[in-house]
Design an enzyme around this catalytic site. Structure first.
Site, mmCIF file in Angstrom:
data_model
loop_
_atom_site.group_PDB
_atom_site.id
_atom_site.type_symbol
_atom_site.label_atom_id
_atom_site.label_comp_id
_atom_site.label_asym_id
_atom_site.label_seq_id
_atom_site.Cartn_x
_atom_site.Cartn_y
_atom_site.Cartn_z
ATOM 1 N N ARG A 1 4.336 41.635 58.012
ATOM 2 C CA ARG A 1 5.715 42.138 58.051
ATOM 3 C C ARG A 1 6.470 41.653 56.826
ATOM 4 O O ARG A 1 6.076 40.679 56.178
ATOM 5 C CB ARG A 1 6.434 41.689 59.328
ATOM 6 C CG ARG A 1 6.730 40.187 59.403
ATOM 7 C CD ARG A 1 7.729 39.898 60.523
ATOM 8 N NE ARG A 1 7.961 38.490 60.762
ATOM 9 C CZ ARG A 1 8.844 37.728 60.092
ATOM 10 N NH1 ARG A 1 9.556 38.241 59.096
ATOM 11 N NH2 ARG A 1 8.993 36.450 60.411
ATOM 12 N N ASN B 1 8.391 33.408 50.709
ATOM 13 C CA ASN B 1 9.620 32.675 51.028
ATOM 14 C C ASN B 1 10.350 32.241 49.759
ATOM 15 O O ASN B 1 9.761 32.128 48.682
ATOM 16 C CB ASN B 1 9.303 31.427 51.865
ATOM 17 C CG ASN B 1 9.453 31.666 53.352
ATOM 18 O OD1 ASN B 1 10.428 32.270 53.790
ATOM 19 N ND2 ASN B 1 8.485 31.217 54.137
ATOM 20 N N ASP C 1 10.193 26.635 52.329
ATOM 21 C CA ASP C 1 10.698 27.813 53.043
ATOM 22 C C ASP C 1 11.857 28.398 52.246
ATOM 23 O O ASP C 1 11.767 28.540 51.037
ATOM 24 C CB ASP C 1 11.093 27.405 54.468
ATOM 25 C CG ASP C 1 11.058 28.572 55.448
ATOM 26 O OD1 ASP C 1 11.337 29.723 55.032
ATOM 27 O OD2 ASP C 1 10.778 28.357 56.634
#
Length: 290
Positions: A98, A146, A196
Site C-alpha cells: 500500500r 518513510n 519513521d
C-alpha cells in the site's frame, strides 16, 4: 523542554502531523483507522473525517482541500464534503503493498512511497505526483517507505526505508523532480528504533521518529546524531514543527504496533503530543500544486 499529550485520539497508527501556516491548524492521520484529524495548536476543537481506505499520508492543496496517498492510489479530498476522489490508481507489486508516507516539494509535487505491510519484502516504490497529476517512479526496491523531506535549499532529498535501519539522501533536481546519487545519511542501531516519519528544521537538521524504541532523533546535515528525546510511548511514528512561531514539535504515535514482538502499553498510546522548549524552529510545509 516539556512533552505533553494534547489530544487523546487513540490513533491505531498515528502518522503525518502537518501544520498549516495559513489556518494555524495541526492536521494528522490514523493510517489504519482510516481517519483525518484537525485541531488548533493546543489540540482544541478537534475535527475528524473518514476516508475509504488505509491512508499513508496527506498534504494540503493550494486550491483548497488535500491530496491523499490511500492504500491503492492518489486521491483528492474535500474537507467541506468529506469526499475522496480517485486521481491515479497505483498498480502495486502484490496484495500486501500500500502507499505510505509522503510530502510536497517546493515546486508543489507530492512525493510518496509504498510499503510491504508485512515489512518483509522490498516491493515498495517511491513516486512523484506532479502538479499535472502525472505519476513518475523515482526509486524502487523499498520495504517500508518513510520520512520523505528536503534540505532547506531543496538540493538534498532525505528518505528512510525503515527496515534498512537507515536514512538515505539523494541529490534532488528541483526543476524535474528527479533524484540521483543515493547514499547513506545515518544508521539506526538496535536501541534507536527504526527510522519513521521525519522533518527538517530551519537549521537544516533532520528530526526522525525512532519507532518501537520511544525515541526522537536529531541529526546535523552531515548525519551526526545531535540529540535524542525519550518519549513516554513506545511506538513514536512521526514529527513536524508547528505553532505560530513554528517552534513546537508535534508527535504522533500508535495505539498498538502493526508488527509482532512490540508491545505498546500505557494510557497515552495513540495520543497526539507536542514538545515545547526545544529552542529550534521548523519550516513551513508547501502545498500540492495540482
Amino acid at each position: 523542554m516539556e512533552i505533553k499529550p494534547i489530544v487523546d485520539c487513540k490513533t491505531v497508527l498515528g502518522e503525518g502531523p502537518l501544520w498549516d501556516v495559513e489556518t494555524q491548524k495541526i492536521h494528522w492521520i490514523d493510517s489504519l483507522g482510516n481517519r483525518i484529524f484537525r485541531a488548533d495548536e493546543n489540540g482544541n476543537g478537534v475535527e475528524s473525517w473518514s476516508v475509504p481506505a488505509n491512508i499513508g499520508s496527506m498534504a494540503l492543496r493550494k486550491d483548497g482541500g488535500a491530496v491523499l496517498s490511500l492504500a491503492d492510489g492518489f486521491y483528492l479530498f474535500d474537507f467541506e464534503t468529506g469526499k475522496s476522489e480517485l486521481l491515479h490508481r497505483i498498480s502495486h507489486a502484490g496484495p500486501t503493498v500500500r502507499l505510505n508516507d509522503g510530502k510536497v516539494d517546493k515546486r508543489g509535487r507530492f512525493v510518496a512511497g509504498s510499503m510491504d505491510t508485512t515489512e518483509e519484502a522490498p516491493l515498495g516504490v517511491l513516486y512523484s505526483l506532479g502538479t499535472d497529476h502525472k505519476v513518475t517512479q523515482i526509486d524502487d526496491h523499498i520495504t517500508v517507505s518513510n520520512g520523505p523531506c528536503w534540505s532547506p535549499d531543496h538540493k538534498i532529498f532525505y528518505f528512510a526505508d525503515s527496515r534498512s535501519r537507515a536514512i538515505w539522501t539523494y541529490d534532488y533536481d528541483l526543476d524535474t523532480g528527479a533524484v540521483a546519487n543515493k547514499r547513506k545519511f545515518c544508521d539506526f542501531g538496535p536501541e534507536d528504533g527504526l527510522p519513521d516519519g521525519a522533518t527538517v528544521d530551519a537549521e537544516g537538521c533532520v528530526w526522525s521518529a525512532g519507532v518501537y524504541k520511544s525515541k526522537i532523533h536529531r541529526f546535523d546535515p552531515s548525519g551526526k546524531r545531535m540529540q535524542v528525546i525519550d518519549m513516554p510511548v513506545v511506538c513514536v511514528a512521526s514529527v513536524m514543527f508547528g505553532g505560530p512561531a513554528l517552534d513546537r514539535l508535534y508527535v504522533t504515535c500508535m495505539l498498538r504496533a502493526p508488527v509482532p514482538g512490540v508491545v505498546e502499553t500505557g494510557p497515552l498510546a495513540g495520543s497526539l503530543f507536542v514538545i515545547d522548549g526545544l529552542g529550534v524552529k521548523g519550516l513551513p510545509e508547501y502545498r500540492f500544486g495540482g
